[in-house]
Design an enzyme around this catalytic site. Structure first.
Site, PDB file in Angstrom:
ATOM      1  N   HIS A  85       0.824  -1.067   0.001  1.00  0.00           N
ATOM      2  CA  HIS A  85      -0.106  -0.087  -0.016  1.00  0.00           C
ATOM      3  C   HIS A  85       0.874   1.249  -0.177  1.00  0.00           C
ATOM      4  O   HIS A  85       1.857   1.311   0.662  1.00  0.00           O
ATOM      5  CB  HIS A  85      -0.755  -0.084   1.095  1.00  0.00           C
ATOM      6  CG  HIS A  85      -2.012   1.119   1.240  1.00  0.00           C
ATOM      7  ND1 HIS A  85      -1.827   2.550   1.426  1.00  0.00           N
ATOM      8  CD2 HIS A  85      -3.318   0.899   0.885  1.00  0.00           C
ATOM      9  CE1 HIS A  85      -2.777   3.179   1.206  1.00  0.00           C
ATOM     10  NE2 HIS A  85      -3.781   2.385   1.010  1.00  0.00           N
ATOM     11  N   GLU A 153      -4.139   1.901  -7.325  1.00  0.00           N
ATOM     12  CA  GLU A 153      -4.354   3.063  -6.484  1.00  0.00           C
ATOM     13  C   GLU A 153      -3.439   4.081  -6.843  1.00  0.00           C
ATOM     14  O   GLU A 153      -2.490   4.175  -6.184  1.00  0.00           O
ATOM     15  CB  GLU A 153      -4.138   2.645  -4.997  1.00  0.00           C
ATOM     16  CG  GLU A 153      -5.324   1.521  -4.681  1.00  0.00           C
ATOM     17  CD  GLU A 153      -5.480   1.580  -2.994  1.00  0.00           C
ATOM     18  OE1 GLU A 153      -6.788   1.924  -2.824  1.00  0.00           O
ATOM     19  OE2 GLU A 153      -4.598   1.616  -2.159  1.00  0.00           O
ATOM     20  N   GLY A 212     -11.774   5.362   3.215  1.00  0.00           N
ATOM     21  CA  GLY A 212     -12.865   6.273   3.990  1.00  0.00           C
ATOM     22  C   GLY A 212     -14.169   5.629   3.921  1.00  0.00           C
ATOM     23  O   GLY A 212     -14.834   5.646   5.100  1.00  0.00           O
TER      24      GLY A 212
HETATM   25  P1  PGA Z   1      -9.516   6.364   0.194  1.00  0.00           P
HETATM   26  O1  PGA Z   1      -8.422   5.118   0.567  1.00  0.00           O
HETATM   27  O2  PGA Z   1     -10.637   5.342  -0.233  1.00  0.00           O
HETATM   28  O3  PGA Z   1      -9.771   6.808   1.546  1.00  0.00           O
HETATM   29  O4  PGA Z   1      -9.036   7.393  -0.883  1.00  0.00           O
HETATM   30  C1  PGA Z   1      -8.211   4.277  -0.182  1.00  0.00           C
HETATM   31  C2  PGA Z   1      -6.746   3.375   0.221  1.00  0.00           C
HETATM   32  O5  PGA Z   1      -6.036   3.864   0.671  1.00  0.00           O
HETATM   33  O6  PGA Z   1      -7.014   2.112  -0.009  1.00  0.00           O
END
Ligand code: PGA
Length: 227
Positions: A85, A153, A212
């Site tokens: 991540h 991501e 989130g």
């Molecule tokens: P987010 O985070 O949905 O708050 O943008 C996604 C993640 O970091 O896996």
């Protein structure tokens, strides 16, 4: 669709227990994975939901203070593990070599790694997006990728409310598909009940990684109905 919920470093024990009580009211036919903070892995008791972890050690059990070995995760019934991540790459200076070792250890235990890849804002601006993704995926060369899920991501999209255009998404996911023909492909980064209709127009997304939104159960229920 595969929907993976990443709690990150959130919730106290009581809040987590309450979350589980509320979560059990959620109705969906999607396949859900919840990745709580590590202290709560042993408290997990949701039916029809798989347990995931947010990280795993590069080591076997032994003298590795603070680490959690894949065999220990397996003993807690963990089925999925986020690896690489961007928050871990940045805050813990995780290297590609370490991420590869984690994947190796997880696969040995039959836990499905979810490898997170994606470019930073600077890399995007320099036009290096596909190059970065390719480099982050190159650690998979020695693995059978059907047992590994990939989450695209973009770092600049995480927690910012911004999402890529459908053209950018399709281009990135097509290139990931080329490197990992058998992996399930997820998108993560500011996914919400408000942008799901837009994201759905990408033909390549097979699931979502939620940060989130994973903590806002009313909105999550709306999202699950829309996706
Ligand atoms: P987010 O985070 O949905 O708050 O943008 C996604 C993640 O970091 O896996």
């Amino acid at each position: 669709m595969k929907i993976v919920l990443n709690h990150k470093c959130n919730l106290t024990k009581d809040e987590f227990l309450n979350y589980q009580r509320e979560f059990s009211k959620i109705k969906t036919s999607h396949s859900l994975v919840v990745c709580p903070s590590s202290p709560y892995l042993a408290l997990f008791n949701l039916e029809n939901v798989a347990l995931g972890t947010q990280d795993a050690s590069i080591y076997e059990t032994g003298a590795h203070t603070g680490d959690i070995a894949s065999s220990q995760l397996k003993s807690l019934n963990v089925k999925y593990a986020l690896v690489g991540h961007s928050e871990r790459r940045k805050e813990h200076k995780e290297t590609e070599e370490e991420i590869k070792k984690k994947i190796e250890k997880l696969l040995e235990q039959g836990i499905t790694p979810i490898l997170c890849v994606g470019e930073t804002k600077e890399e995007r601006n320099k036009g290096e997006r596909l190059e970065v993704i390719k480099r982050q995926l190159s650690i998979l060369n020695s693995f059978e990728t059907k047992n590994i899920m990939i989450a695209y991501e973009p770092v600049w999209a995480i927690g910012t409310g911004l999402v890529p255009t459908i053209e950018e998404l399709d281009e990135a996911l097509t290139s990931i598909r080329f490197s990992c023909p058998k992996s399930t492909l997820l998108y993560g980064g500011s996914v919400s009940d408000e942008n799901i209709e837009y994201l759905k127009t990408s033909k390549h997304i097979e699931g979502y990684l939620l940060g989130g939104l994973s903590l806002k159960l009313e909105k999550l229920q709306v999202f699950l109905e829309l996706c």
